[in-house]
Design a protein around this motif. Sequence first.
Motif, mmCIF file in Angstrom:
data_model
loop_
_atom_site.group_PDB
_atom_site.id
_atom_site.type_symbol
_atom_site.label_atom_id
_atom_site.label_comp_id
_atom_site.label_asym_id
_atom_site.label_seq_id
_atom_site.Cartn_x
_atom_site.Cartn_y
_atom_site.Cartn_z
ATOM 1 N N LEU A 174 0.839 -1.201 0.000
ATOM 2 C CA LEU A 174 0.000 0.000 0.000
ATOM 3 C C LEU A 174 0.870 1.246 0.000
ATOM 4 O O LEU A 174 1.864 1.318 0.730
ATOM 5 C CB LEU A 174 -0.909 0.012 1.232
ATOM 6 N N MET A 175 0.479 2.233 -0.837
ATOM 7 C CA MET A 175 1.119 3.543 -0.841
ATOM 8 C C MET A 175 0.006 4.592 -0.704
ATOM 9 O O MET A 175 -0.821 4.730 -1.599
ATOM 10 C CB MET A 175 1.901 3.780 -2.132
ATOM 11 N N ASP A 176 -0.017 5.292 0.425
ATOM 12 C CA ASP A 176 -0.961 6.389 0.643
ATOM 13 C C ASP A 176 -0.166 7.682 0.503
ATOM 14 O O ASP A 176 0.616 8.047 1.387
ATOM 15 C CB ASP A 176 -1.581 6.274 2.034
ATOM 16 N N LEU A 177 -0.348 8.377 -0.616
ATOM 17 C CA LEU A 177 0.489 9.523 -0.946
ATOM 18 C C LEU A 177 0.026 10.829 -0.296
ATOM 19 O O LEU A 177 0.643 11.871 -0.506
ATOM 20 C CB LEU A 177 0.531 9.702 -2.470
ATOM 21 N N ILE A 318 -3.106 5.308 -3.183
ATOM 22 C CA ILE A 318 -4.063 6.392 -2.985
ATOM 23 C C ILE A 318 -3.346 7.704 -3.279
ATOM 24 O O ILE A 318 -2.375 8.050 -2.605
ATOM 25 C CB ILE A 318 -4.620 6.417 -1.549
ATOM 26 N N SER A 319 -3.810 8.424 -4.294
ATOM 27 C CA SER A 319 -3.220 9.713 -4.658
ATOM 28 C C SER A 319 -4.212 10.827 -4.350
ATOM 29 O O SER A 319 -5.404 10.576 -4.176
ATOM 30 C CB SER A 319 -2.835 9.739 -6.134
ATOM 31 N N THR A 382 -8.531 -1.393 -11.428
ATOM 32 C CA THR A 382 -9.341 -0.176 -11.382
ATOM 33 C C THR A 382 -9.140 0.587 -12.682
ATOM 34 O O THR A 382 -8.248 1.430 -12.779
ATOM 35 C CB THR A 382 -8.924 0.716 -10.201
ATOM 36 N N LYS A 383 -9.952 0.263 -13.695
ATOM 37 C CA LYS A 383 -9.839 1.004 -14.956
ATOM 38 C C LYS A 383 -10.054 2.485 -14.698
ATOM 39 O O LYS A 383 -9.359 3.343 -15.252
ATOM 40 C CB LYS A 383 -10.865 0.495 -15.970
ATOM 41 N N ARG A 384 -11.027 2.787 -13.863
ATOM 42 C CA ARG A 384 -11.191 4.139 -13.339
ATOM 43 C C ARG A 384 -10.903 4.096 -11.844
ATOM 44 O O ARG A 384 -11.287 3.143 -11.164
ATOM 45 C CB ARG A 384 -12.615 4.654 -13.571
ATOM 46 N N PRO A 385 -10.259 5.121 -11.311
ATOM 47 C CA PRO A 385 -9.940 5.091 -9.878
ATOM 48 C C PRO A 385 -11.191 5.149 -9.029
ATOM 49 O O PRO A 385 -12.190 5.769 -9.405
ATOM 50 C CB PRO A 385 -9.093 6.360 -9.696
ATOM 51 N N ILE A 386 -11.140 4.499 -7.884
ATOM 52 C CA ILE A 386 -12.243 4.548 -6.935
ATOM 53 C C ILE A 386 -12.073 5.792 -6.074
ATOM 54 O O ILE A 386 -10.978 6.089 -5.593
ATOM 55 C CB ILE A 386 -12.255 3.291 -6.054
ATOM 56 N N THR A 387 -13.156 6.532 -5.883
ATOM 57 C CA THR A 387 -13.120 7.723 -5.053
ATOM 58 C C THR A 387 -13.985 7.527 -3.812
ATOM 59 O O THR A 387 -14.835 6.639 -3.787
ATOM 60 C CB THR A 387 -13.604 8.962 -5.842
ATOM 61 N N PRO A 388 -13.773 8.324 -2.766
ATOM 62 C CA PRO A 388 -14.497 8.122 -1.506
ATOM 63 C C PRO A 388 -16.005 8.223 -1.666
ATOM 64 O O PRO A 388 -16.511 8.913 -2.555
ATOM 65 C CB PRO A 388 -13.964 9.254 -0.607
ATOM 66 N N ARG A 400 -11.679 14.300 -0.114
ATOM 67 C CA ARG A 400 -12.514 14.409 -1.303
ATOM 68 C C ARG A 400 -11.742 14.304 -2.615
ATOM 69 O O ARG A 400 -12.314 13.950 -3.642
ATOM 70 C CB ARG A 400 -13.301 15.720 -1.278
ATOM 71 N N SER A 401 -10.446 14.581 -2.620
ATOM 72 C CA SER A 401 -9.670 14.469 -3.859
ATOM 73 C C SER A 401 -8.956 13.129 -3.995
ATOM 74 O O SER A 401 -8.229 12.905 -4.960
ATOM 75 C CB SER A 401 -8.635 15.601 -3.930
ATOM 76 N N ALA A 402 -9.171 12.223 -3.049
ATOM 77 C CA ALA A 402 -8.467 10.940 -3.043
ATOM 78 C C ALA A 402 -8.919 10.038 -4.196
ATOM 79 O O ALA A 402 -10.091 10.007 -4.548
ATOM 80 C CB ALA A 402 -8.680 10.221 -1.717
ATOM 81 N N LYS A 403 -7.956 9.314 -4.761
ATOM 82 C CA LYS A 403 -8.248 8.345 -5.824
ATOM 83 C C LYS A 403 -7.440 7.077 -5.554
ATOM 84 O O LYS A 403 -6.235 7.133 -5.326
ATOM 85 C CB LYS A 403 -7.868 8.908 -7.199
ATOM 86 N N LEU A 404 -8.153 5.960 -5.584
ATOM 87 C CA LEU A 404 -7.528 4.663 -5.311
ATOM 88 C C LEU A 404 -7.383 3.870 -6.591
ATOM 89 O O LEU A 404 -8.361 3.632 -7.304
ATOM 90 C CB LEU A 404 -8.383 3.882 -4.299
ATOM 91 N N ARG A 405 -6.166 3.474 -6.897
ATOM 92 C CA ARG A 405 -5.873 2.603 -8.050
ATOM 93 C C ARG A 405 -5.155 1.363 -7.563
ATOM 94 O O ARG A 405 -4.315 1.434 -6.646
ATOM 95 C CB ARG A 405 -5.017 3.328 -9.092
ATOM 96 N N VAL A 406 -5.467 0.223 -8.197
ATOM 97 C CA VAL A 406 -4.909 -1.067 -7.769
ATOM 98 C C VAL A 406 -4.403 -1.843 -8.971
ATOM 99 O O VAL A 406 -5.073 -1.901 -10.002
ATOM 100 C CB VAL A 406 -5.974 -1.910 -7.025
ATOM 101 N N ILE A 407 -3.224 -2.434 -8.816
ATOM 102 C CA ILE A 407 -2.658 -3.284 -9.864
ATOM 103 C C ILE A 407 -2.307 -4.636 -9.247
ATOM 104 O O ILE A 407 -1.903 -4.724 -8.099
ATOM 105 C CB ILE A 407 -1.400 -2.624 -10.488
ATOM 106 N N GLN A 408 -2.509 -5.706 -10.037
ATOM 107 C CA GLN A 408 -2.217 -7.056 -9.569
ATOM 108 C C GLN A 408 -1.225 -7.711 -10.494
ATOM 109 O O GLN A 408 -1.373 -7.650 -11.723
ATOM 110 C CB GLN A 408 -3.505 -7.889 -9.507
#
Length: 410
Positions: A174-177, A318-319, A382-388, A400-408
């Motif tokens: 996990l990287m929470d930026l 999370i960016s 996550t083709k599109r990032p997940i937002t809160p 509110r500006s957070a975006k979660l992307r995941v790669i496997q």
Amino acid sequence: MISFLSAVRVGVRSHALVADYRSISTAKIPKKKEKQKAKVAVAALLKKEKRRTRSDREFEQIDSVRDQPHVPVMLGEVTDVFSKPICSFVDCTLGAAGHSSAIIESHPELRVFVGMDVDPLAYDVACSRIHALSNSHARSDLKVCTFLKNFKHIKSVLSEVDQSILNSGVDGMLMDLGMSSMQVNNPQRGFSVLGNGPLDMRMDPQASLKAEDILNSWPDTEVGRVLRDYGEESNWKLLQNKILKARLHGGLHSTSELVDLIRDMTPARRGGRQGWIKTATRVFQALRIAVNDELKTLEDSLRACFDCLAPGGRLAVISFHSLEDRIVKQTFLKIIECNKEYGDRDDEERGSRNLQKKGSDSDEKEAWIRQSLQGLNGTILTKRPITPSEEEEKLNSRCRSAKLRVIQKA
């Protein structure tokens, strides 16, 4: 002009959109051209909101993190990403250990936990919480290793923990930026627009470069580049000239001096207080990125982290602003299609069309995966990032500006 009620009818309820709409609709607009601009701005906000891939997970706060000094963003979504059994986990940005505490609690099968953070204050808080949590479970088989290091050192850290882990790979990372509340709320760190303190902005207090050095010593062209590229500030040229003039009178040495400079150059008709705060936020972001070399470090670290994953292992990021999110998105695309380089937007779009599309009915059978992209070396889940979720945004405006992307990894 689009009315507020119309916005509600299309399902737009976020605080950010309402605030932006009110600032547009209540401002004095003397010219017809500016009225048209306001309409376009509101329409763009509506379109952006409709395109968001909001989390539909019910917001909940896990007991172990209720009283922490920093509220972990999208905690439930992160635990969903790592809901499958994992034996090893790395938190590259410990913060106050909110995400890590939840992962340790929900995975009794976990055997190795590695935590990293470059901020000494956050590191000390996280270490005490993680070790207390691991000891409370009386699990002698859980190996906890923490490091006061930047995540760019991930490979050397894992080799120090256990060379076999580096060879076999890690199950979850996990990287929470985002910045923690501990950093923003401490004026002496220089991150806050609203609190007076030194122009520092170092994530690592041992680093030599400060924001003050950039403002008072860097060549004018470099100062302008930082404001333009890292802050995406449209008035970067004017700001650059104001900063150069300030040097003639002793320079800028505190956050309040920089904020005063920005406030004086921001026209009152541009949203009043909200206008200069937005400009100041972009300027502070630009300086923080430059001081910590965040963007270059991020791209290199994403690749290094993916290399350290085990087959089937996941990396979640999370960016919090567009520059970070763009790097995460493009780097993920390059990683899973390593033989194709994406030099520009058109290349990226062409490459995306060539990737195999997978919907929510894929073999993963996980509710949070809506649409993913499969490549040679792995799958972007996550083709599109997940937002809160809207509920989380209401309770924690900083998310509110957070975006979660995941790669496997394949």
